[in-house]
Structures are given as C-alpha cells and as structure tokens.
Design a protein around this motif. Structure first.
Motif, mmCIF file in Angstrom:
data_model
loop_
_atom_site.group_PDB
_atom_site.id
_atom_site.type_symbol
_atom_site.label_atom_id
_atom_site.label_comp_id
_atom_site.label_asym_id
_atom_site.label_seq_id
_atom_site.Cartn_x
_atom_site.Cartn_y
_atom_site.Cartn_z
ATOM 1 N N TYR A 94 0.838 -1.196 0.000
ATOM 2 C CA TYR A 94 0.000 0.000 0.000
ATOM 3 C C TYR A 94 0.873 1.246 0.000
ATOM 4 O O TYR A 94 1.878 1.298 0.704
ATOM 5 N N CYS A 95 0.456 2.256 -0.753
ATOM 6 C CA CYS A 95 1.087 3.564 -0.630
ATOM 7 C C CYS A 95 0.188 4.449 0.218
ATOM 8 O O CYS A 95 -1.024 4.253 0.276
ATOM 9 N N ALA A 96 0.813 5.408 0.861
ATOM 10 C CA ALA A 96 0.082 6.272 1.776
ATOM 11 C C ALA A 96 0.683 7.664 1.764
ATOM 12 O O ALA A 96 1.876 7.828 1.485
ATOM 13 N N ALA A 97 -0.145 8.656 2.083
ATOM 14 C CA ALA A 97 0.303 10.041 2.112
ATOM 15 C C ALA A 97 -0.060 10.667 3.455
ATOM 16 O O ALA A 97 -1.132 10.399 4.008
ATOM 17 N N GLY A 98 0.843 11.497 3.959
ATOM 18 C CA GLY A 98 0.591 12.134 5.240
ATOM 19 C C GLY A 98 1.460 13.344 5.458
ATOM 20 O O GLY A 98 2.289 13.683 4.620
ATOM 21 N N PRO A 99 1.313 14.000 6.591
ATOM 22 C CA PRO A 99 2.011 15.253 6.851
ATOM 23 C C PRO A 99 3.473 15.098 7.252
ATOM 24 O O PRO A 99 4.203 16.084 7.258
ATOM 25 N N MET A 100 3.888 13.890 7.579
ATOM 26 C CA MET A 100 5.268 13.715 8.011
ATOM 27 C C MET A 100 5.708 12.276 7.803
ATOM 28 O O MET A 100 4.879 11.366 7.777
ATOM 29 N N ILE A 101 6.997 12.096 7.665
ATOM 30 C CA ILE A 101 7.543 10.745 7.547
ATOM 31 C C ILE A 101 7.334 10.018 8.871
ATOM 32 O O ILE A 101 7.654 10.537 9.936
ATOM 33 N N SER A 102 6.798 8.830 8.783
ATOM 34 C CA SER A 102 6.574 8.036 9.980
ATOM 35 C C SER A 102 6.545 6.567 9.610
ATOM 36 O O SER A 102 6.205 6.208 8.478
ATOM 37 N N THR A 103 6.896 5.726 10.557
ATOM 38 C CA THR A 103 6.784 4.286 10.342
ATOM 39 C C THR A 103 5.429 3.768 10.801
ATOM 40 O O THR A 103 5.155 2.581 10.659
ATOM 41 N N MET A 104 4.616 4.621 11.370
ATOM 42 C CA MET A 104 3.329 4.206 11.913
ATOM 43 C C MET A 104 2.196 4.479 10.923
ATOM 44 O O MET A 104 2.002 5.616 10.497
ATOM 45 N N PRO A 105 1.421 3.471 10.587
ATOM 46 C CA PRO A 105 0.326 3.666 9.638
ATOM 47 C C PRO A 105 -0.656 4.756 10.055
ATOM 48 O O PRO A 105 -1.185 5.474 9.195
ATOM 49 N N LYS A 106 -0.882 4.912 11.343
ATOM 50 C CA LYS A 106 -1.879 5.877 11.797
ATOM 51 C C LYS A 106 -1.485 7.312 11.505
ATOM 52 O O LYS A 106 -2.335 8.214 11.567
ATOM 53 N N MET A 107 -0.232 7.541 11.184
ATOM 54 C CA MET A 107 0.217 8.900 10.896
ATOM 55 C C MET A 107 -0.061 9.313 9.452
ATOM 56 O O MET A 107 0.206 10.454 9.076
ATOM 57 N N TYR A 108 -0.565 8.402 8.659
ATOM 58 C CA TYR A 108 -0.863 8.694 7.257
ATOM 59 C C TYR A 108 -2.369 8.851 7.085
ATOM 60 O O TYR A 108 -3.159 8.057 7.586
ATOM 61 N N ASP A 109 -2.743 9.880 6.337
ATOM 62 C CA ASP A 109 -4.159 10.221 6.205
ATOM 63 C C ASP A 109 -4.828 9.561 5.008
ATOM 64 O O ASP A 109 -6.044 9.358 5.012
ATOM 65 N N TYR A 110 -4.051 9.288 3.986
ATOM 66 C CA TYR A 110 -4.630 8.784 2.736
ATOM 67 C C TYR A 110 -3.917 7.504 2.308
ATOM 68 O O TYR A 110 -2.691 7.399 2.449
ATOM 69 N N TRP A 111 -4.709 6.588 1.762
ATOM 70 C CA TRP A 111 -4.170 5.291 1.384
ATOM 71 C C TRP A 111 -4.635 4.881 -0.004
ATOM 72 O O TRP A 111 -5.784 5.166 -0.392
ATOM 73 N N GLY A 112 -3.757 4.210 -0.725
ATOM 74 C CA GLY A 112 -4.129 3.606 -1.986
ATOM 75 C C GLY A 112 -4.788 2.259 -1.750
ATOM 76 O O GLY A 112 -4.868 1.782 -0.619
ATOM 77 N N GLN A 113 -5.195 1.623 -2.821
ATOM 78 C CA GLN A 113 -5.977 0.396 -2.700
ATOM 79 C C GLN A 113 -5.113 -0.841 -2.521
ATOM 80 O O GLN A 113 -5.643 -1.886 -2.186
ATOM 81 N N GLY A 114 -3.828 -0.735 -2.737
ATOM 82 C CA GLY A 114 -2.943 -1.880 -2.571
ATOM 83 C C GLY A 114 -2.687 -2.616 -3.868
ATOM 84 O O GLY A 114 -3.546 -2.667 -4.761
#
Length: 121
Positions: A94-114
């Motif tokens: 999965y790709c994901a987009a968010g406000p900062m680099i993080s290893t935690m999924p919860k820190m990303y706001d948007y996700w692709g479908q995989g």
C-alpha cells in the motif's frame, strides 16, 4: 487526495518489481509518502517513506539495500523499486500520504488500494 498503486505481480525469488503510486487531488497538504505492506494474518508494516519536499528517505531494516523509494514531482508519482525479492516479501503493498515521515500507519491520512506482490521459489 487519491492514491492509485500499481505494478505488483507474481515473480520468483531474486527478481525485481517496480511499484508505482500515482497521486491526485489536493497534494499540497502532504509532504511525505510511504509504502507499507501487509501479509495474510499479519499487521500492516512499514517498508519505506520519502519526504516530498527534500527527498529524504527512510527504510525498514528488512528491505534496506534491496528496495529504493523515489519520487517524480512532475508526474505526481512515487515508486518503490524492489530488488532481490524474497519469499517473505510476499504481501499486499500500500502507498500512503501524510504530513510527516513516519513508520506508523496511523500517521498517514490517505491510502491507496494496494497491489499484490507474490514471490515464489
């Protein structure tokens, strides 16, 4: 923000794949993008991330030296070049987009479908 992941497939151990993630929509609020993966019965795990402003990168130890994350700002696309694939790399990526680099999924706001990557011996 919409993310569209592609490039997965079925390969043999030692082969390579290049995953792509096309980004559309209001991207100005995001400045980090990451790749995660999830194997059956396992939690989603961090693979790699890249800062869109400075290109800084970060990798999970399990893929360091084998995977490379990169970006093309003109195409609004990020890539994950996966080399020397191992059986244990099999997962949905999965790709994901968010406000900062993080290893935690919860820190990303948007996700692709995989996109599925299957590595066989």
């Amino acid at each position: 923000v919409q993310l569209q992941a592609s490039g997965g497939g079925s390969v043999q151990a030692g082969d390579s794949l290049r995953l792509s993630c096309a980004v559309s929509g209001r991207t100005f609020t995001t400045y980090a993008m990451g790749w995660f993966r999830q194997a059956p019965g396992k939690e989603r795990e961090f693979v790699a991330a890249i800062g869109l402003s400075d290109g800084s990168t970060y990798y999970a130890n399990s893929v360091k030296g084998r995977f490379t994350i990169s970006k093309d700002n003109y195409k609004n696309t990020i890539y994950l070049q996966t080399n020397s694939l191992k059986l244990e790399d099999t997962a949905v990526y999965y790709c994901a987009a968010g406000p900062m680099i993080s290893t935690m999924p919860k820190m990303y706001d948007y996700w692709g479908q995989g996109t599925q990557v299957t590595v066989s011996s």
